[in-house]
Write an enzyme that holds these catalytic residues in place. Structure first.
Site, short mmCIF file in Angstrom:
data_model
loop_
_atom_site.label_atom_id
_atom_site.label_comp_id
_atom_site.label_asym_id
_atom_site.label_seq_id
_atom_site.Cartn_x
_atom_site.Cartn_y
_atom_site.Cartn_z
CD GLN A 38 56.59 57.36 13.68
OE1 GLN A 38 56.38 57.65 12.41
NE2 GLN A 38 57.27 58.25 14.35
CG HIS A 58 55.97 42.24 19.44
ND1 HIS A 58 55.10 42.15 18.83
CD2 HIS A 58 55.53 43.45 20.45
CE1 HIS A 58 54.01 42.85 19.04
NE2 HIS A 58 54.30 43.86 20.08
CG ASP A 71 51.80 45.65 20.81
OD1 ASP A 71 52.53 45.72 19.83
OD2 ASP A 71 52.05 44.90 21.89
NE ARG A 96 54.56 62.19 4.67
CZ ARG A 96 55.68 62.05 4.99
NH1 ARG A 96 56.50 62.87 5.78
NH2 ARG A 96 56.33 60.92 4.75
CG HIS A 141 56.27 56.49 7.60
ND1 HIS A 141 56.06 57.97 7.43
CD2 HIS A 141 57.12 56.51 8.63
CE1 HIS A 141 56.76 58.87 8.14
NE2 HIS A 141 57.21 57.91 8.82
CG ASN A 185 58.96 58.85 5.57
OD1 ASN A 185 58.86 60.12 5.37
ND2 ASN A 185 59.53 58.46 6.62
CD GLU A 186 62.50 60.58 7.49
OE1 GLU A 186 63.07 59.66 8.23
OE2 GLU A 186 62.23 61.76 7.71
CG ASN A 326 60.44 64.13 5.71
OD1 ASN A 326 59.79 64.67 4.95
ND2 ASN A 326 60.23 62.86 6.13
CE1 TYR A 328 61.40 66.47 12.54
CE2 TYR A 328 62.43 65.24 10.86
CZ TYR A 328 61.08 65.47 11.47
OH TYR A 328 59.99 64.96 11.29
CD GLU A 398 58.46 63.27 8.52
OE1 GLU A 398 59.33 63.06 9.22
OE2 GLU A 398 58.12 62.29 8.11
#
Ligand code: NAG
Ligand code: NAG
Length: 521
Positions: A38, A58, A71, A96, A141, A185-186, A326, A328, A398
């Site tokens: 990311q 892509h 990219d 992190r 991740h 991660n997750e 995590n 949200y 998170e």
């Protein structure tokens, strides 16, 4: 801050809110997070190989908002010094970030280690430590080497050994300085979003088979890496290691829907936690039964949900040093009625388990379509986890808020405040041992299928400037103040709060208690 009015009000109507001590327990740690794909960019620099996200973005630009890709992203591969400076400005205790497997091990295997990849993470780790910031490192991740995907990726049982080799490499290279590790991660989001509807890399649609193989293999891979650390590295480095699970809080739409709501929890929280964190180990039995029935309905001769051998159950059980969550947002749950279209993100509950998900009308919408604001959900989820898995040490790995841009971000500040308040309530009222909190994210970045459209950053990133200029938002200043004070008792920038039924807001409470005072005296 408890006003006199509020104190008087508390004496009359007893609410948990009245008794929040706004300071965090001594030793409570604050952090901020990002992940390799990311933010790093430099997707084809040096000897780095392609990851499944390079490949997916892509080859399937139509599945990503604005046909975006990582990219260049925040170009943190070049601007890591600025990243460290930002983390330092926030005053957090830890940062992190994640290591890119294809950057470090371009073949996917430990026969070849990239010197440039190795040095990149050395510089980042050493730079953080020089400023007194602990690195909290996620090993995976979501950016699997594409070469391993071509061999089946997370659906091939051998992936657990490939991951083990990768784990040995990162522990050997960085374990002397990294004291907190996250294996994966997750797994919930990466397995369910990838295989249920192909909306994430590798974009393979196999909801009846692929999802569950990925579920099993991610947990086994985690367990093998944990045991490796425990057996060979812990005595030297004295670190801690666990995985991170993503939790939606699920609550019943109305009474009578509690049973299906608990099944929804077991299908997300349970399916990714029970084998590791429960006393008995293995899958949650309600899920084994429900998915067996489901396979039968779909015409399979036996359950598609993979069974676990006794050895596998023992291998996974207890492989944690803490519970990392995590969180949200929340969903309301009820049984679906015939012919209904299912609200599914990220769990394929609907067709599988006859569960219908929705959001309460009072939960404010955000810039992200999947995200509604319900701060009490984080507290209730922590309580659910403690009830099911015991009095563990919890970290929030998170939590954050998506906006569509701008440096003035009162909604994000309100979200952080309200979630931290709920965490304090969980600690003080419910006795949940939460020891750390992490904001997602340090800066705006490539937000998977939302591309660059939704912005989670405490720092704004100008993706049109060559240096990907980073500027602190109001929320960055707010978070810095909270950390410095070690308390929520800090002034917030003035703004008009959103009406909300999910928490008492101070202005209306003050008004209410003022009226009450007038009446009393
Ligand atoms: C790397 O990818 C970029 C596009 O993101 C391309 O312009 C460039 O030529 C590539 N470099 C190499 C060395 O292949
Ligand atoms: C919380 O966990 C930490 C680390 O395991 C431990 O030192 C502390 O005593 C625990 N606190 C409570 C209140 O259980």
């Amino acid at each position: 801050m408890l006003t006199l009015q509020a104190v008087v009000l508390c004496a009359i109507v007893t609410t948990a809110w009245c008794f929040v001590d706004l300071s965090f327990p001594p030793g409570f740690k604050f952090g901020v997070a990002s992940s390799a794909y990311q933010v790093e960019g430099a997707w084809n620099i040096s000897d780095k190989s392609e990851s499944i996200w390079d490949h997916f973005s892509h080859t399937h630009p139509e599945r990503i908002a604005g046909a975006a890709h990582g990219d260049v992203a925040c170009d943190s591969y070049r601007h890591w010094k600025r990243d460290i400076q930002m983390v330092h400005e926030l005053g957090v205790h830890f940062y992190r970030f994640s290591i890119s497997w294809p950057r470090l091990m371009p073949t996917g295997f430990p026969n070849y280690i990239s010197e440039d990849g190795k040095q990149y993470y050395n510089k980042l780790i050493d730079g953080l430590l020089a400023k007194g910031i602990q690195p909290l490192v996620t090993m995976y991740h979501w950016d699997l080497p594409q070469r391993l995907q071509e061999l089946g990726g997370w659906t091939n049982p051998l992936v657990t050994d490939w991951f083990l080799d990768y784990a040995r490499t990162v522990f050997s290279l960085y374990g002397d300085r990294v004291k907190t590790w996250i294996t994966i991660n997750e797994p919930l989001v990466m397995c369910e979003m990838s295989y249920n509807d192909g909306s994430m890399a590798p974009g393979i649609i196999s909801p009846e088979v692929g999802t569950y193989l990925c579920n099993k293999h991610t947990l086994l891979a985690h367990a093998k890496a944990w045991r490796l650390y425990d057996n060979e590295f812990r005595h030297k480095y004295h670190g801690e290691i666990s995985l991170v699970n993503h939790m939606f809080w699920y609550e019943a739409v109305m009474s009578g829907e509690e049973e299906i709501t608990e099944l929804a929890q077991e299908n997300s929280a349970g399916r990714y936690s029970h084998p590791i964190f429960s006393k008995e180990g293995g899958w949650p039995s309600s899920i084994v039964d429900a998915l067996a029935l489901n396979s039968k309905r779909q015409g399979y001769p036996k359950s598609n949900f993979p069974s676990l051998t006794k050895e596998e159950i023992e291998l996974m059980k207890g492989t944690y040093d803490f519970y990392a969550m995590n969180h949200y947002t929340s969903r309301q749950v009820r049984k679906s009625k015939g012919g209904e279209k299912f609200g599914s993100w990220p769990i394929n509950d609907g067709p599988d388990l006859d569960i219908k998900l929705s959001a309460h009308h009072s939960w404010a919408r955000t810039a992200a379509s999947w995200f509604y604001v319900n701060p009490p959900g984080i507290r209730k989820q922590l309580v659910w986890l403690r009830k099911h898995y015991g009095n563990l040490k919890f970290i929030i790995a998170e939590n954050g808020y998506p906006s569509s841009g701008g440096k003035h971000d009162p909604d994000r500040i309100a979200y952080l405040h309200d979630n931290l308040e709920q965490i304090l309530l969980a600690i003080q009222e419910d006795g949940v041992n939460v020891t750390a909190y992490t904001v997602w994210s340090l800066m705006d970045n490539f937000e998977w299928m939302d591309g660059y459209k939704t912005k989670f950053g405490l720092f704004e990133v100008d993706f049109n400037s060559p240096e990907r200029k980073r500027t602190p938002r109001a929320s960055a200043h707010y978070y810095r103040k909270v950390i410095k004070a070690h308390s929520l008792d800090v002034p917030r920038p003035h703004y008009r709060p959103e009406p909300s039924s999910s928490g008492i807001n101070l202005p209306s409470l003050t008004l209410f208690s003022t009226i009450l005072l007038i009446k009393l005296f």
